[in-house]
Write a protein that holds these residues in place. Structure first.
Motif, PDB file in Angstrom:
ATOM      1  N   VAL A 142       0.892  -1.159   0.000  1.00  0.00           N
ATOM      2  CA  VAL A 142       0.000   0.000   0.000  1.00  0.00           C
ATOM      3  C   VAL A 142       0.930   1.209   0.000  1.00  0.00           C
ATOM      4  O   VAL A 142       1.254   1.781   1.044  1.00  0.00           O
ATOM      5  CB  VAL A 142      -0.935   0.003   1.219  1.00  0.00           C
ATOM      6  N   THR A 143       1.379   1.575  -1.180  1.00  0.00           N
ATOM      7  CA  THR A 143       2.535   2.449  -1.311  1.00  0.00           C
ATOM      8  C   THR A 143       2.358   3.563  -2.330  1.00  0.00           C
ATOM      9  O   THR A 143       3.306   4.326  -2.565  1.00  0.00           O
ATOM     10  CB  THR A 143       3.750   1.621  -1.761  1.00  0.00           C
ATOM     11  N   GLY A 144       1.225   3.641  -2.975  1.00  0.00           N
ATOM     12  CA  GLY A 144       1.082   4.593  -4.063  1.00  0.00           C
ATOM     13  C   GLY A 144       1.878   4.218  -5.288  1.00  0.00           C
ATOM     14  O   GLY A 144       2.051   5.030  -6.198  1.00  0.00           O
ATOM     15  N   GLY A 145       2.376   2.979  -5.319  1.00  0.00           N
ATOM     16  CA  GLY A 145       3.108   2.491  -6.486  1.00  0.00           C
ATOM     17  C   GLY A 145       4.610   2.410  -6.302  1.00  0.00           C
ATOM     18  O   GLY A 145       5.302   1.857  -7.161  1.00  0.00           O
ATOM     19  N   LEU A 146       5.147   2.925  -5.197  1.00  0.00           N
ATOM     20  CA  LEU A 146       6.589   2.846  -4.945  1.00  0.00           C
ATOM     21  C   LEU A 146       6.879   1.534  -4.216  1.00  0.00           C
ATOM     22  O   LEU A 146       7.047   1.491  -3.007  1.00  0.00           O
ATOM     23  CB  LEU A 146       7.058   4.035  -4.116  1.00  0.00           C
ATOM     24  N   ASN A 147       6.935   0.457  -4.992  1.00  0.00           N
ATOM     25  CA  ASN A 147       6.962  -0.884  -4.412  1.00  0.00           C
ATOM     26  C   ASN A 147       8.378  -1.445  -4.308  1.00  0.00           C
ATOM     27  O   ASN A 147       8.640  -2.606  -4.602  1.00  0.00           O
ATOM     28  CB  ASN A 147       6.086  -1.826  -5.248  1.00  0.00           C
TER      29      ASN A 147
END
Length: 267
Positions: A251-256
């Protein structure tokens, strides 16, 4: 407190435990689950006034809110919490393991091994006691959700001084997989959420330039909020999530991936 409305929603009639429910992610999660119809049990350590405010907000949604004090740094903190929950409610349908023990924010080279061991032990023991105390009975009733709040720091370094935090979160994610294998049937799921940077009181110490750089590196173009995390918890808590099991979802806004901004920026 008196309920002003009657609760309804997909979690109506369910009882949810949210540890660390007095502020930040825990508070947002408790009020979100209450909005979906669940009665909530909130734990807090020192901020009683904040916990009471969260409980009042929950009860305005027509559910019952129960407050429990829990000191997760204490050697017997996990056992005392389980006992207190059992004294106040007859069962749990949802457990959100959000609170964690304190930890030394120092480099590995300066870290006392006992302090590191205590951090890992306290958090893993708490999750283990919550799991073994409440999840088997969820299977007997045919419904249960265990949601473990983890962190992207489990993937690797993200900032100085987070080694104990990251190592512990990696251990919790391993526990999620084993618990899902053993308990994740009969309407029960066990999952984790690996969080990106979330704007909370705890993260407010991060310098603004580092926060700006992290937001720019995030595909969503912004940092997370407690409500973002509460929304993800609510997805896993719903009946429709039954086929998601044994996973730790980013749950990172896409910064995985781990991004050590202090190294990137030369701090």
């Amino acid at each position: 407190m008196t309920r002003s409305v009657s609760a309804s929603g997909p979690l109506e009639g369910r009882i949810a435990l949210v540890t660390g429910g007095s502020r930040g992610i825990g508070a947002a999660t408790a009020t979100t689950l209450a909005g979906l119809g669940a009665d909530v049990v909130l734990t807090y350590r020192s901020s009683l006034a904040e916990a009471e405010a969260v409980a009042a907000t929950c009860e305005e949604k027509g559910v019952k809110a129960t407050l429990l004090r829990a000191d997760l740094d204490a050697a017997d903190g996990a056992e005392e919490l389980v006992t207190a929950v059992r004294e106040r409610v007859d069962h749990l349908d949802i457990v959100v393991s959000n609170a964690c023990a304190s930890y030394p924010r120092v480099p590995l080279s300066d870290m006392d091994p006992t302090a590191l061991g205590d951090k890992v032990r306290n958090d893993v023991v708490l999750l283990h006691r919550l799991t073994t105390a409440f999840v088997p009975a969820m299977r007997e009733r045919g419904y249960g959700r265990l949601v473990v709040i983890s962190s992207g720091s489990s993937w690797g370094p993200t900032a100085p001084g987070l080694a104990a935090h990251g190592v512990t979160k990696a251990a919790l994610e391993g526990y999620v997989r084993y618990a899902a294998d053993e308990f994740g049937a009969g309407g029960v799921t066990v999952n984790g959420l690996a969080l990106g940077f979330v704007l909370t009181d705890a993260s407010s110490v991060v310098p603004q330039p580092a926060r700006d750089a992290l937001a720019n590196a995030t595909p969503a173009g912004r940092l997370g909020t407690p409500q973002d995390i509460a929304n993800a918890v609510s997805l896993l808590a719903r009946p429709e999530s039954e086929w998601i099991n044994g996973a730790t979802l980013p749950v990172t806004g896409g910064l995985n991936y781990p991004l050590n901004l202090f190294r990137v920026r030369g701090h």
